[in-house]
Design a protein around this motif. Structure first.
Motif, PDB file in Angstrom:
ATOM      1  N   PHE A 123       0.860  -1.260   0.021  1.00 16.82           N
ATOM      2  CA  PHE A 123      -0.061  -0.055   0.240  1.00 16.82           C
ATOM      3  C   PHE A 123       0.668   1.137   0.022  1.00 16.82           C
ATOM      4  N   VAL A 124       1.818   1.183   1.037  1.00 17.71           N
ATOM      5  CA  VAL A 124       2.677   2.424   0.770  1.00 17.71           C
ATOM      6  C   VAL A 124       3.698   2.511  -0.295  1.00 17.71           C
ATOM      7  N   ALA A 125       4.059   1.354  -1.091  1.00 15.58           N
ATOM      8  CA  ALA A 125       4.694   1.362  -2.295  1.00 15.58           C
ATOM      9  C   ALA A 125       3.820   2.058  -3.468  1.00 15.58           C
TER      10      ALA A 125
ATOM     11  N   GLN B 247       4.312   3.607  15.531  1.00 12.60           N
ATOM     12  CA  GLN B 247       3.233   2.923  14.683  1.00 12.60           C
ATOM     13  C   GLN B 247       2.391   1.618  15.574  1.00 12.60           C
ATOM     14  N   LEU B 248       3.496   1.102  16.293  1.00 14.08           N
ATOM     15  CA  LEU B 248       2.660  -0.001  16.940  1.00 14.08           C
ATOM     16  C   LEU B 248       2.126   0.428  18.017  1.00 14.08           C
ATOM     17  N   ASN B 249       2.697   1.673  18.668  1.00 14.33           N
ATOM     18  CA  ASN B 249       1.551   2.287  19.750  1.00 14.33           C
ATOM     19  C   ASN B 249       0.215   2.785  19.387  1.00 14.33           C
ATOM     20  N   LEU B 250       0.218   3.050  18.295  1.00 16.08           N
ATOM     21  CA  LEU B 250      -1.122   3.620  17.487  1.00 16.08           C
ATOM     22  C   LEU B 250      -1.721   2.462  17.132  1.00 16.08           C
TER      23      LEU B 250
ATOM     24  N   ASP C 132       4.567   7.246   7.074  1.00 12.88           N
ATOM     25  CA  ASP C 132       3.909   7.464   8.245  1.00 12.88           C
ATOM     26  C   ASP C 132       2.340   7.070   7.965  1.00 12.88           C
ATOM     27  N   PHE C 133       1.795   8.165   6.944  1.00  8.66           N
ATOM     28  CA  PHE C 133       0.519   7.965   6.775  1.00  8.66           C
ATOM     29  C   PHE C 133      -0.162   6.789   6.559  1.00  8.66           C
ATOM     30  N   GLY C 134       0.755   6.284   5.503  1.00  8.74           N
ATOM     31  CA  GLY C 134       0.354   4.799   4.866  1.00  8.74           C
ATOM     32  C   GLY C 134       0.166   3.779   5.787  1.00  8.74           C
ATOM     33  N   LEU C 135       1.010   3.646   6.672  1.00  8.81           N
ATOM     34  CA  LEU C 135       1.089   2.610   7.526  1.00  8.81           C
ATOM     35  C   LEU C 135      -0.212   2.888   8.571  1.00  8.81           C
TER      36      LEU C 135
END
Length: 268
Positions: free
Chosen positions: A61-63, A162-165, A220-223
């Motif tokens: 997705f990020v790619a 990202q894991l925290n979110l 950042d946004f994509g993940l």
């Protein structure tokens, strides 16, 4: 109002270089690259649970975002440099004459989400787990967790954030301090979350596409959106300080709605 108009208002003379995805016009260079077999390579040490965030689908997705908008981001950053030179020479920013009818017409956007109507106290902080919990429980109305100015952009900070979110979205955000033994948990009246990705000018050097680092903003946004949009149906969600990111963000939301079958108006 087309997303292009927002970009044009910021980049005036460069407006003819910018096309609007929503009008069905895709970038030819990006389209050619999309036909390739490029994959996003992560050049960093993996830690516990990192595979949860850096899953094959999430990286794809990020790619896709980078393939479509990487070259445009580079062009817009160059346009920013050139426009700053004109400002330094005395030119003043202004709106485009072709959008005058939009600015002067009678229109309005959707109402502010209920949980963001009261923003009298808003706190900003890093993506560190303990500090996030403290910020959520601070009594503020809104908490903007910040991948950029409030956080050192080292790899571990970014992926741990990202894991925290990810855990927050699933009501699993808690922390036990290994030194003091103190336990931190989310309170009942936690602040509303906003997320600020890194700036349009920044690169993520550990994520390589065709050997080149990709946009830190899109990373950042994509993940975050890929993993959490379904869990957080009323995501408040992203603090966007740069108009040039609007097209990429809009496309990402479009892709996610299509893949996750999300309802309208749940992402802002």
């Amino acid at each position: 109002m087309c997303i292009r108009d927002s970009i044009n208002a910021e980049y005036g003379a460069e407006r003819n270089k910018v096309t609007c995805f929503w009008e069905g016009v895709q970038m030819s260079a990006a389209a050619k690259r999309l036909e390739s077999t490029s994959t996003l390579e992560i050049n960093a040490v993996s830690r516990d649970r990192y595979e949860t965030i850096l899953s094959e689908d999430a990286l794809a997705f990020v790619a896709d975002l980078e393939l479509r908008f990487g070259e445009r981001r580079t062009a817009l950053m160059q346009a920013r440099t050139e426009r700053q030179k004109r400002f330094d020479a005395g030119e003043l920013p202004d709106f485009l004459p072709e959008t005058k009818n939009i600015r002067e017409s009678d229109w309005k956007i959707l109402s502010t989400p209920e949980n963001l109507k009261d923003r009298r106290v808003e706190i900003t902080g890093p993506v560190d787990r303990k500090m996030m919990i403290n910020a959520f429980n601070s009594g503020a109305n809104v908490f903007m967790t910040d991948f950029e100015d409030a956080s050192a952009p080292v790899w571990e900070n970014m992926i741990d954030g990202q894991l925290n979110l990810y855990d927050y979205a699933r009501d699993q955000l808690e922390f036990a301090d290994p030194k003091s033994g103190k336990e931190y948990q989310m309170g009942k009246n936690a602040a509303v979350l906003k997320v600020r990705p890194r700036g349009w000018h920044m690169l993520e050097g550990h994520a390589l596409l065709d050997g080149e680092p990709i946009s830190a903003s899109l990373f950042d946004f994509g993940l975050y959106i890929f993993h959490n949009a379904k869990a957080l149906l009323n995501l408040s969600l992203i603090h966007i300080s740069e108009p040039t990111r609007l097209l990429s963000i809009s496309y990402a939301v479009f892709c996610l709605k299509k893949k996750k079958k999300k309802k309208k108006s749940t992402l802002r």
